[in-house]
Write a protein that holds these residues in place. Sequence first.
Motif, PDB file in Angstrom:
ATOM      1  N   GLN A  56      -8.162  -3.264   3.550  1.00 62.93           N
ATOM      2  CA  GLN A  56      -8.019  -4.722   3.662  1.00 62.93           C
ATOM      3  C   GLN A  56      -8.742  -5.253   4.890  1.00 62.93           C
ATOM      4  O   GLN A  56      -9.497  -6.228   4.821  1.00 62.93           O
TER       5      GLN A  56
ATOM      6  N   GLU B 129       2.168  -3.485  -7.357  1.00 69.67           N
ATOM      7  CA  GLU B 129       1.935  -4.936  -7.444  1.00 69.67           C
ATOM      8  C   GLU B 129       1.252  -5.452  -6.184  1.00 69.67           C
ATOM      9  O   GLU B 129       0.307  -6.253  -6.248  1.00 69.67           O
ATOM     10  N   ASN B 130       1.717  -5.004  -5.035  1.00 71.29           N
ATOM     11  CA  ASN B 130       1.091  -5.431  -3.765  1.00 71.29           C
ATOM     12  C   ASN B 130      -0.371  -4.999  -3.687  1.00 71.29           C
ATOM     13  O   ASN B 130      -1.244  -5.752  -3.238  1.00 71.29           O
TER      14      ASN B 130
ATOM     15  N   ASN C   8      -2.358  -4.405  -6.226  1.00 67.13           N
ATOM     16  CA  ASN C   8      -3.148  -5.200  -7.169  1.00 67.13           C
ATOM     17  C   ASN C   8      -3.459  -6.580  -6.607  1.00 67.13           C
ATOM     18  O   ASN C   8      -4.564  -7.106  -6.800  1.00 67.13           O
ATOM     19  N   GLN C   9      -2.484  -7.162  -5.900  1.00 65.90           N
ATOM     20  CA  GLN C   9      -2.729  -8.464  -5.273  1.00 65.90           C
ATOM     21  C   GLN C   9      -3.812  -8.356  -4.203  1.00 65.90           C
ATOM     22  O   GLN C   9      -4.693  -9.217  -4.098  1.00 65.90           O
ATOM     23  N   GLN C  10      -3.749  -7.290  -3.405  1.00 65.69           N
ATOM     24  CA  GLN C  10      -4.794  -7.065  -2.413  1.00 65.69           C
ATOM     25  C   GLN C  10      -6.152  -6.925  -3.078  1.00 65.69           C
ATOM     26  O   GLN C  10      -7.144  -7.505  -2.637  1.00 65.69           O
TER      27      GLN C  10
ATOM     28  N   GLN D 198      -7.160  -8.011  -6.032  1.00 64.83           N
ATOM     29  CA  GLN D 198      -7.634  -9.262  -6.622  1.00 64.83           C
ATOM     30  C   GLN D 198      -8.127 -10.233  -5.553  1.00 64.83           C
ATOM     31  O   GLN D 198      -9.142 -10.916  -5.727  1.00 64.83           O
ATOM     32  N   GLY D 199      -7.407 -10.286  -4.414  1.00 65.01           N
ATOM     33  CA  GLY D 199      -7.831 -11.178  -3.341  1.00 65.01           C
ATOM     34  C   GLY D 199      -9.180 -10.784  -2.768  1.00 65.01           C
ATOM     35  O   GLY D 199     -10.064 -11.623  -2.550  1.00 65.01           O
TER      36      GLY D 199
END
Length: 1008
Positions: free
Chosen positions: A942, A988-989, A991-993, A995-996
């Motif tokens: 990230q 889920e976390n 996947n959110q990372q 996608q962002g």
Amino acid sequence: MNYSKINNLTGWLCFLIAAVTYTLTLEPSVSFWDCGEFIASAFKMQVVHQPGAPLFLMIQRFFSLFAFGDNEKIAYFMNLGSGIASAATILFLFWTITALAKKVLIKHNEEISKANLISIMAAGAVGALAYTFSDSFWFSAVESEVYALSSLFTAIVFWAILKWEARANEPDADKWLLFIAYIMGLSIGIHLLNLLTIPAIAFFYYFKKNEKPTTAGIIKTALIGILILAVIQYGIIQYLVSFGAYFDLFFVNSLGMGFGSGVIFFAILVIAGLVWGIRYSIKHQKKVLNLALLSTVLIIFGYCSFAMIVIRAKAKPNLNNSDPDNAFSFLSYLNREQYGDRPLLFGPNFNSQKVNLTQGKTLYRKGDEKYEVAGKKTEYEYDRVTPLPRMYSDDQRHIEYYKDMMGFDEGHFPSLFDNIGFLFSYQIGHMYMRYFMWNFVGRQNDDQGQGSLYEGQWLSGVKPIDAIMLGDQKNLPPSITDSNAYNRFFFLPLILGLLGAVWHFKRNEKDAGIIALLFFFTGLAIVLYLNQKPMEPRERDYAYAGSFYAFAIWIGLSVLAIREWLFKKLTPTTCAILATATGLLAGPVIMASEGWDDHDRSTKMVAHDIAVDYLQSCAPNAILFTYGDNDTYPLWYAQEVENIRPDIKLVNLSLFDTDWYINGLRRKTNESAPLPITMKPSQYVQGVRDVMYYQDYKIAGSVELSNILAILLSDNPDDKLPLQDGSRENFIPTKNFKLTVNKADVIKNGLINAADSSKIAPVLEWNFNKNYVTKGTLAFFDILVHNNWERPIYFASTVPSDQYNGLDNYLYNEGLTLRLLPLKADTSANKPELINTPVLYKNVMDKFVWGNVKEANYLDPQSADDISIFTNVFNNTISGLIREGRNEDAKKVVNRYFEVMPEKFYGMRSMMGTYFMAENLYQLGDTKRANALIEKSAAYIQKELTYLADVSASKQKFIGGQNVQLGLSFLSQMARTAAENQQVKLSENLNQQFQGLEGRFSMYFAPQ
């Protein structure tokens, strides 16, 4: 106390500070790259790679005596030798700066005031200590390499010319010039960089002898300085030996005398000529001629350290690079012929087409009784050439680099201006100015820089300026902020140096011009001469340390500029004190405080320990094939110095294509018996069977390797292909090889237990993976055929797979090596990696050492890169144990991993290893630690990708594509792995990372 005593004491104080600094930050054992070869060769007086460094080896041998027989301390004391030489360089730099400062401030016979005394000493201290803590010089000061001692000789020479200048009107002043000549000669036995001071020395002589210099005189002096440099570089170093070699050719081949007789006769001629010339100059009062001849004699005296090379080569030591035991091999050794040539004034571009092959001079090799013709030196002719060729390499990787950097279309032929553009953008900008800025402005990190904005760039710490150069800097990633080499000098040392230079030119234009000339010849002139290709395997800043030395002189003189320009309204003594404090804080203090943590190698043992691990991966009496510097030189050190696993025969594949290297492998070395090479020397001597090409004879099935070997070694004309020039060459008629296995030999020699005899393949069959055979490959075939499985055969894990010669299906991982085992091959599409798990487990748990990577204060780039190798060893061991159902043993290996491996990431590669460890932990049911590693890896990605997104947006182009794709790929993979292991929230976390981050880069990706 008089000036001389204060000057001496302050100089020695600077020496003490430097010596303590380098001793505290010294590497305790062997380092990577050439250090292992140098230490091993110095310890036993062996022959290093071309063009040799005999005096360096002899001096380092002296320092090894302080180990008093403790072989584990020999590397430390040789490293200390570099530290002491570097501290002595600082001493002479101090005296050089004070001499230059005194010339400006103090007139002849003028009494030195307190303010001037403080200022002069401060100038010397600020400049000398700034160089003490400069990045490139400090790096070389704490390891056993030639550059520390080379810097000392440069410093001595430059100090000596100032001593001559101060005494030039005295009757015996020329003794200093003779001293310089002798030091120059000695320095050839260390490194040739010292010779680059000659043009600057010539100007000191000219300006001293001519109070009113003229433009014509300056041009003439410049030409004479370059001429003297050329005479030493080519006339003495090369042609003196060349003439001796051809005299020997005549005496041996034409007169029938013994080898070396012509060299002796030529030496007598040279000595007689010099003696006659010196006597003539004395008799006829030819002072300049006398000085020139005496200087030549002293240079040759110093150069005679190279006699050690020939003497030791004749003794056939274990390390005997090029075997320069006769006139022609010694000449080739000095000319660095093993490394090839590069064009300078005229030559091809990368897309010039070869149209003809021309033959040049005849090459000779030593035969049994005479010199024999080994062939002709060949050169290609091209359809198009260009002046000043800078983009000449036809390596495909280099071609892609040229096109990408310069924005060329596919068919573009680079012009002169394109080549000049590459010279300024890459060779000067990236390969010189970047290093210069590291030393005096700051550094981003110590990642290997290949031109990207996020690896190995310079950085000041002044964010608005850094943002202009490197893009948005608001979210700096761990690869920068966590790097020990994240050094921010805020331009202060650079500003000091520029102030000192301007002040120097204003106050003494002649001396300033000479320093500028030294700066040029030890910096940009090297850039022009080296004509470097892109994608160097390591950073090359050490080559330009002389240039940084010259700039440090101006950093010192900045104290006088500050005193004169900034504090002129105060009392002289107060001005001097304040200028001193300003110079120290803006130079040495900030450089030391920022640079200490990335130069403190006192707790690092990676090169030593990985060498031990390579060797301990092998069974007794093994043959271990290595490839590069860093999987060979540390192993040479371990065997030759510490006597670790002397039973193993090391074979460097990069040297394997030379006759002299094969000759050495046929001899016993340490406790290792000769290799089973049956070829006669006449069958692989230089010029014979150098390359043999593949010609498909449509042979059905596989051919026994012994038959292939027989064809390749055959002297029968029917077994050779005719060439265009009428000669005939051996060839390979098929690529389908086989090696019949004698099970009884395999079991008898302990390769496979009798209980597992059913797993032994009756025959190894493979497809040879190249279109040609070199003499090194020929020797490899010879070993395979005649080894009879008596000696275990290994490849280092770092050897490129194309060097396996197609044997991939029979190579089993046992740690840092792959072992050739005659087991039935698994040809399935999804076969697992071949791992010899029992041996690998024992190596990891009982034998391997880990370089103190977890506790080390600093890991240099190569050491940090090797963490990925260590991590792969752990992951391979754990996955192999899990496949065999040995989960409890796998958990022991996991615990060992967490004990010895660092938590810090050293780039994307180490992150990848951590992810694979998390996969193994999930399989072992250790969900907590697996989740922690996944979260840690995702956080790293990230931060890294956020920074690259910021930089890409600010630069309006895609930056860091490889890291972005790698990071997104692993982030997506982590999400899937977490989901597969019922870690729903974590998935889920992730996947959110994903996608962002993917959204931030979507504009740069082509639609699917």
